[in-house]
Design an enzyme around this catalytic site. Structure first.
Site, mmCIF file in Angstrom:
data_model
loop_
_atom_site.group_PDB
_atom_site.id
_atom_site.type_symbol
_atom_site.label_atom_id
_atom_site.label_comp_id
_atom_site.label_asym_id
_atom_site.label_seq_id
_atom_site.Cartn_x
_atom_site.Cartn_y
_atom_site.Cartn_z
ATOM 1 N N ASP A 89 36.519 51.805 43.228
ATOM 2 C CA ASP A 89 35.088 52.054 43.128
ATOM 3 C C ASP A 89 34.889 53.574 43.028
ATOM 4 O O ASP A 89 35.728 54.354 43.478
ATOM 5 C CB ASP A 89 34.382 51.470 44.352
ATOM 6 N N GLY A 139 32.608 55.592 44.307
ATOM 7 C CA GLY A 139 32.010 56.346 45.400
ATOM 8 C C GLY A 139 30.495 56.364 45.335
ATOM 9 O O GLY A 139 29.836 56.791 46.285
ATOM 10 N N GLY A 140 29.932 55.895 44.213
ATOM 11 C CA GLY A 140 28.474 55.873 44.076
ATOM 12 C C GLY A 140 27.814 55.130 45.231
ATOM 13 O O GLY A 140 26.935 55.667 45.916
ATOM 14 N N GLN A 172 22.786 48.602 36.667
ATOM 15 C CA GLN A 172 21.868 48.696 37.798
ATOM 16 C C GLN A 172 20.548 48.016 37.403
ATOM 17 O O GLN A 172 20.487 47.330 36.392
ATOM 18 C CB GLN A 172 21.661 50.163 38.196
ATOM 19 N N GLY A 220 24.445 47.208 42.696
ATOM 20 C CA GLY A 220 23.118 47.209 43.305
ATOM 21 C C GLY A 220 22.652 45.848 43.782
ATOM 22 O O GLY A 220 21.461 45.645 44.021
ATOM 23 N N ASP A 244 34.566 41.505 44.893
ATOM 24 C CA ASP A 244 35.191 42.146 46.046
ATOM 25 C C ASP A 244 34.207 42.078 47.193
ATOM 26 O O ASP A 244 32.986 42.042 46.964
ATOM 27 C CB ASP A 244 35.503 43.627 45.781
#
Lengths: 376, 376
Positions: free
Chosen positions: A92, A94-95, A194, A221, A271
């Site tokens: 991922d 890190g957002g 998103q 999101g 995940d």
């Protein structure tokens, strides 16, 4: 990276596919155990392979950047070598982690400035340096740097976040094109759709990201506090647009029921920390339902942890013994519960895939859901 | 239970033997990993067998009586079945644990009344009920109920404790003769020699307990704060008296150096929490010396945890990775360190046995000690 669809269900949108990476083939639908800082909590890589039968694991750029650091990972020859996991890895970007920091981060068009959750030190993530970090980590699949608004964000905020996510995805793609993988194998960039719970924004986000022609797409999101109905509706909206021949990854989801319902809606990859985190709290997912192993009712139950699952942790130990380990606060309890839950999640994906391939997914899902979701 | 001496060293008193129990043969000298409440902390029984290569483990009557309870263990069919460990088990009698409770216990000739360290509830241990509990647990080797005085106890107290230990050992032996094993195999009673650091009391304790003709003897009341020289001296005094054809077990000892020095003095069996407890604190025993894996000096050391040991935990992971796991507070670090340390202890015993069998124990010990005891 190559993605082949072996079969698409006719009664639902479920798909059975195969995703080929430099570190092996992933049979989809698949669940990815979460190994945040370079370890799936409490489970050594050999057991991850033989007992969990994981085909790909997830790690986190944010956490790995802070500890042990991406420079150190580069010296180690990448995360695969550092953690001794031979299979595929997805990182991922890190957002999500940075936007979870709330008060401790500041956002500009350039990127995100934030304070470490470990020591309060200041750091800057940009689409460009996040790509460089993921080059250093060396995951097979890497995620674009995105802005993930909170679950209760108003439409204007969600729109702004989607538009910025789009611009950042373009910058990620450009940076990746300007750099080379460090360890001799390709890394595939997935962009993240998103749009919160707003169908129009979701559609626009999907449509615009598709133009980038990424090898795969994620739906981000979600699982941030919205209802399951909202989640399913958004997955439907997005999957209507995403190209059928590319893998679809629903981030951070979810319960076994969430997984099956989203597979039915055409998701290929998942995940979630739930199997390991809930396992460490004594909540077991089994082929016979959900168990709180701390409950007194298991004190003298000498039946196997999960007779329906052919794994060491499931068959070797009794519920009474596992309860004893939790009551006594023993480390082995955390390990066995994590092994059971992850093995169950992977088993569920394997069964789902088989049902799709054999054209009986819908009936299978209706049969199995009451059994595995019941509280025992 | 049968004990055969394969070879007694001529330069030292070291012995190589084989102890046959209903659950397998134990090659001595041997170290027994400690599984206090029915689990060696953080290590599943399959790894205990394949990776640690443990031949016998130790459990605690006191802890198992409190949790999960000896009645429950009886229903489970004994501790072997409950914890899924197929090899031999030795249970300590609870004497040492109860006397560690200090203010929370009261002693009479009948036995010891004490408060649980878990919930403060009151309990009574007697030589008779401790034998019954060990019948319920079903260990292959069981210990007599003893009084273990503190390391700084005055001679009069030590003498009283020795005399009571003697009377209690007789009662244990009698009770065992009046009862039957519950699971179809024999249980061997070891008596415990007491006497603190007083040679005369040690000799008297040994001589009197020998009259009971137990199948094995333990040396208790050491490793309770005395100097290593005192410990070695007491082991010499006691082993001069103990019959050569019976196994000798030094309780609660110790460091790798303590083990080798006591093997040289004729001890066959050891147990200690050190490899697991110190492991959980990041202290590693390796074939190259002792390591504090948290130290900054290992941050970028990509050499294996222990290149000299042919085990998964030792060879698969680097020092840098194991350090990362400890710094990040990850469960896997505790497991890998425990695996490394126990595997090292068992390896050391195997090497010692080989050296004894090949008549080169003393030279081997002098060679290896500086290497494995150095701080790196």
């Amino acid at each position: 990276m190559e993605f082949v669809l072996d079969r698409t269900d006719t009664q639902t949108h479920a798909r059975a596919g195969r995703l080929t990476t430099a570190h092996g083939v992933i049979e989809t639908p698949i669940f990815m155990p979460v190994g945040t800082v370079g370890t799936v909590k409490g489970i050594a890589p050999d057991l991850l392979q033989t007992q969990v039968q994981a085909q790909i694991i997830l790690a986190n750029t944010y956490h790995l950047y802070l500890r042990p650091g991406t420079e150190l990972l580069k010296e180690a020859g990448g995360l695969h070598r550092f953690m001794a996991w031979k299979g595929p890895i997805l990182t991922d970007s890190g957002g999500y982690q940075i936007f979870s920091l709330a008060e401790r981060r500041k956002l500009t068009e350039d990127g995100a400035r934030f304070q470490s959750h470990i020591d309060g030190s200041y750091h800057q993530f940009t689409p460009e340096n996040v790509m460089d970090m993921q080059r250093a980590i060396g995951a097979d699949i890497i995620m674009a740097f995105d802005e993930c608004p909170p679950g209760d964000a108003p439409e204007t905020h969600v729109r702004t976040a989607h538009e910025r996510t789009l611009r950042w995805a373009e910058r990620c793609r450009r940076r990746l094109g300007e750099t080379e993988p460090l360890y001799g194998y390709d890394q595939a960039l997935f962009a993240i759709v998103q749009g919160g719970i707003f169908p129009e924004i979701r559609r626009e986000s999907a449509d615009r990201l598709i133009e980038l022609e990424c090898p795969g797409y994620a739906i981000g999101g979600l699982s941030v506090g919205e209802s399951a109905e909202h989640m399913y509706a958004m997955v439907e909206v997005v999957n209507e647009r995403l190209p059928a021949h590319k893998p679809r990854y629903l981030m951070g989801v979810g319960t076994p029921e969430n997984l099956l319902e989203n597979i039915a809606r055409g998701v290929d990859m998942f995940d979630c920390v739930m199997p390991t985190r809930n396992g460490r709290n004594g909540m077991l997912f089994t082929t016979e339902g959900i168990i709180n192993i701390r409950n007194l009712k298991w004190q003298r139950d000498f039946s196997p942890v999960d007779p329906g699952l052919d794994r060491y942790a499931s068959r070797t130990f009794t519920k009474a013994y596992l309860r004893h380990l939790f009551v006594a606060g023993e480390l082995l309890g955390l390990q066995l519960a994590s092994l059971q839950n992850l093995a169950f999640y992977l088993w569920l994906m394997k069964e789902a895939r088989l049902a799709i391939l054999e054209g009986r997914f819908l009936g299978w899902k209706q049969d199995i859901l009451p059994r595995i979701t019941q509280r025992r």
